[in-house]
Design an enzyme around this catalytic site. Structure first.
Site, PDB file in Angstrom:
ATOM      1  CD  GLU A 109     -41.756  23.801  14.732  1.00  0.00           C
ATOM      2  OE1 GLU A 109     -40.298  23.453  14.426  1.00  0.00           O
ATOM      3  OE2 GLU A 109     -42.531  24.065  14.227  1.00  0.00           O
ATOM      4  CD  GLU A 144     -44.084  27.797  12.377  1.00  0.00           C
ATOM      5  OE1 GLU A 144     -43.712  27.018  11.517  1.00  0.00           O
ATOM      6  OE2 GLU A 144     -43.248  28.272  13.162  1.00  0.00           O
TER       7      GLU A 144
HETATM    8  C1  GCO Z   1     -40.591  25.224  11.863  1.00  0.00           C
HETATM    9  C2  GCO Z   1     -40.149  26.499  12.175  1.00  0.00           C
HETATM   10  C3  GCO Z   1     -40.147  27.457  10.840  1.00  0.00           C
HETATM   11  C4  GCO Z   1     -39.911  26.486   9.329  1.00  0.00           C
HETATM   12  C5  GCO Z   1     -41.243  26.105   8.883  1.00  0.00           C
HETATM   13  C6  GCO Z   1     -41.090  25.446   7.614  1.00  0.00           C
HETATM   14  O1  GCO Z   1     -41.800  24.863  12.031  1.00  0.00           O
HETATM   15  O2  GCO Z   1     -39.856  24.320  11.409  1.00  0.00           O
HETATM   16  O3  GCO Z   1     -40.914  26.957  13.112  1.00  0.00           O
HETATM   17  O4  GCO Z   1     -39.256  28.353  11.244  1.00  0.00           O
HETATM   18  O5  GCO Z   1     -39.407  27.584   8.702  1.00  0.00           O
HETATM   19  O6  GCO Z   1     -41.816  25.169   9.660  1.00  0.00           O
HETATM   20  O7  GCO Z   1     -40.085  24.240   7.879  1.00  0.00           O
END
Ligand code: GCO
Length: 456
Positions: A170, A361
């Protein structure tokens, strides 16, 4: 009599995983030579973390890693995505290597392979060595070569035992939250820092890809972007314009250069028209060519969509956005919108030609804890995962080369500026005792990972 509906099935080759990141679960922030990260510094500042917590203990994974690998094994997933803490490998960001740090991650990788679980490594999930931030962090071009050197050291140790390599997690969050609105470490609020850091994150990715390939051979290499599909709140010209800006700011600023198109011209023109920054010399010749190194997959993190209204500008990000949460937003206030993962996947596939995509994710924060019998009935999370996976199945049917899915997260953990107040895990963590309790959603996901099937 109606025939029972056939389940949605995924191929045996599909990757079913769970994901975490180093700072969110490891703890042991002063152990075995680890250097300070920007998140250690940020947590120590008053008012930055909602519950005034930090990562010193987290889920104590640094010490409980073996039981956690057994826990992952019990979930019958075939992959585990975790990140490596740069400050454990190079406490000052460059120079002296800390072999105890490399040893820890080697134990993790070998432990996963012994359990027949594919290790997926994220090289950067936001825990930049503080010593590099002291020299400008991602705003300084020097960080690019330091990241490449760090990448080389890790790849030389872990090599081809890693099933998938993700350079960055990200870059939007690292640059916007870290350097524009200051909500994340290092807590800077500056337009130039925003754009220069976004560029150096992408450039370091592009320079690292050939180094990874040279060392690990044909193991897939990619990058993970958090992308948000968005729609204008009305048919007005103003909302359409605001939506285009949102899409450029959030999605295309990263997708376009990775796809070899350079930065989106409309965004460059907007920034120049607004005198957003004065100095564009951080973009040097050949940079965009380096950034667009072909990658083997694009990782996508999806949580929710944006509904964009021109009259609702988020001042901190100078961003017109409003997410109109539906009747049951998650604990983050995010709308539950499974259609969004289908819309996003098909848009990326139609507009770009990444040869493979992984959902690296997807998940939801719900605080549900154990009942008097110690059972965590997190039905809302189970429904979230169920509905989003069916949308993923539809996207595959539509031709999207979706080759895997990682649930966020393996276990409840440190949710950045929210501290431990938000629980994303499919496994509950009692932070007093460090007991792990698989939630009902974990048992549901275990069956999906085992069978490759999702009931209707
Ligand atoms: C993100 C990060 C994660 C977060 C998850 C929830 O995508 O922000 O990769 O570390 O914890 O997304 O916000």
């Amino acid at each position: 009599m109606n025939q029972p509906k056939q389940p949605y099935t995924f191929p045996d080759s599909f990757t079913w995983g769970v994901a975490t990141s180093s700072f969110q679960i490891e703890g042991a922030t002063f152990e075995d030579g680890r250097g300070a990260s920007i998140w250690d510094t940020f947590c120590a500042k008053q008012g930055t973390i909602a519950d005034a917590s930090n990562g010193e203990i987290a889920c104590d994974h640094y010490h409980r890693w073996s039981e956690d690998l057994d826990l992952i094994k019990s979930l019958e997933v075939n992959a585990y995505r975790f990140s490596i803490a740069w400050p454990r490998i190079l406490p000052k960001g460059f120079g002296q290597v800390e072999s105890k740090g490399l040893d820890f991650y080697e134990r993790l990788v070998d432990g996963l392979l012994e359990r027949n679980i594919d290790p997926w490594v994220t090289l950067y999930h936001w825990d930049l060595p503080q010593a590099l931030q002291d020299q400008g962090g991602w705003v300084s071009r020097d960080v690019v070569e330091h990241f490449v050197d760090y990448t080389r050291i890790v790849c030389e140790r872990l090599g081809d035992r890693v099933a998938g390599w993700i350079t960055h997690n990200e870059p939007w969050c690292a640059s916007v939250l870290g350097y524009l609105n200051g909500e994340h470490a290092p807590g800077i609020k500056d337009n130039y820092a925003h754009l220069a850091s976004s560029h150096h994150l992408l450039l370091s990715h592009g320079k690292a890809v050939p180094v990874i390939r040279e060392i690990v051979g044909d193991r897939p290499v990619g990058i993970t972007l958090n992308l948000v599909p968005s729609v204008p709140a009305s048919s007005s010209e103003a909302d359409a314009e605001a939506n285009a800006r949102f899409d450029g700011f959030f999605n295309r600023w990263y997708l376009d250069p990775l796809a070899g198109r350079g930065y989106p011209q409309d965004m460059i023109e907007r920034y120049k028209a607004e005198n957003y920054i004065d100095d564009w010399s951080f973009i040097q010749d050949q940079d965009l060519k380096e950034i667009s190194q072909p990658i083997d997959f694009l990782g996508i993190n999806y949580y929710s969509r944006g509904i964009i209204r021109s009259d609702r500008v988020d001042e901190s990000e100078n961003l017109p956005v409003e997410v109109i949460a539906n009747s049951n937003p998650t604990d983050m206030g995010w709308e539950v919108y499974p259609q969004g993962i289908y819309d996003l996947l098909t848009r990326v596939h139609q507009d770009y030609d990444f040869k493979s995509i992984y959902i690296t994710e997807n998940g939801a924060a719900y605080a549900t804890g154990p009942d008097e019998h110690g059972v965590v009935h997190d039905q809302l999370r189970e429904s979230y995962l169920h509905d989003h996976l069916i949308a993923c199945h539809h996207a595959r049917q539509a031709g999207v080369p979706l080759d895997g899915y990682f649930a966020w997260s393996l276990m409840d953990n440190f949710e950045w500026a929210f501290g431990y107040e938000k629980r994303f895990g499919i496994v509950y963590v009692d932070y007093e005792t460090q007991q792990r309790i698989p939630k009902q959603s974990a048992l549901w996901y275990r069956n999906v990972a085992k069978t490759g099937e999702i009931s209707c």
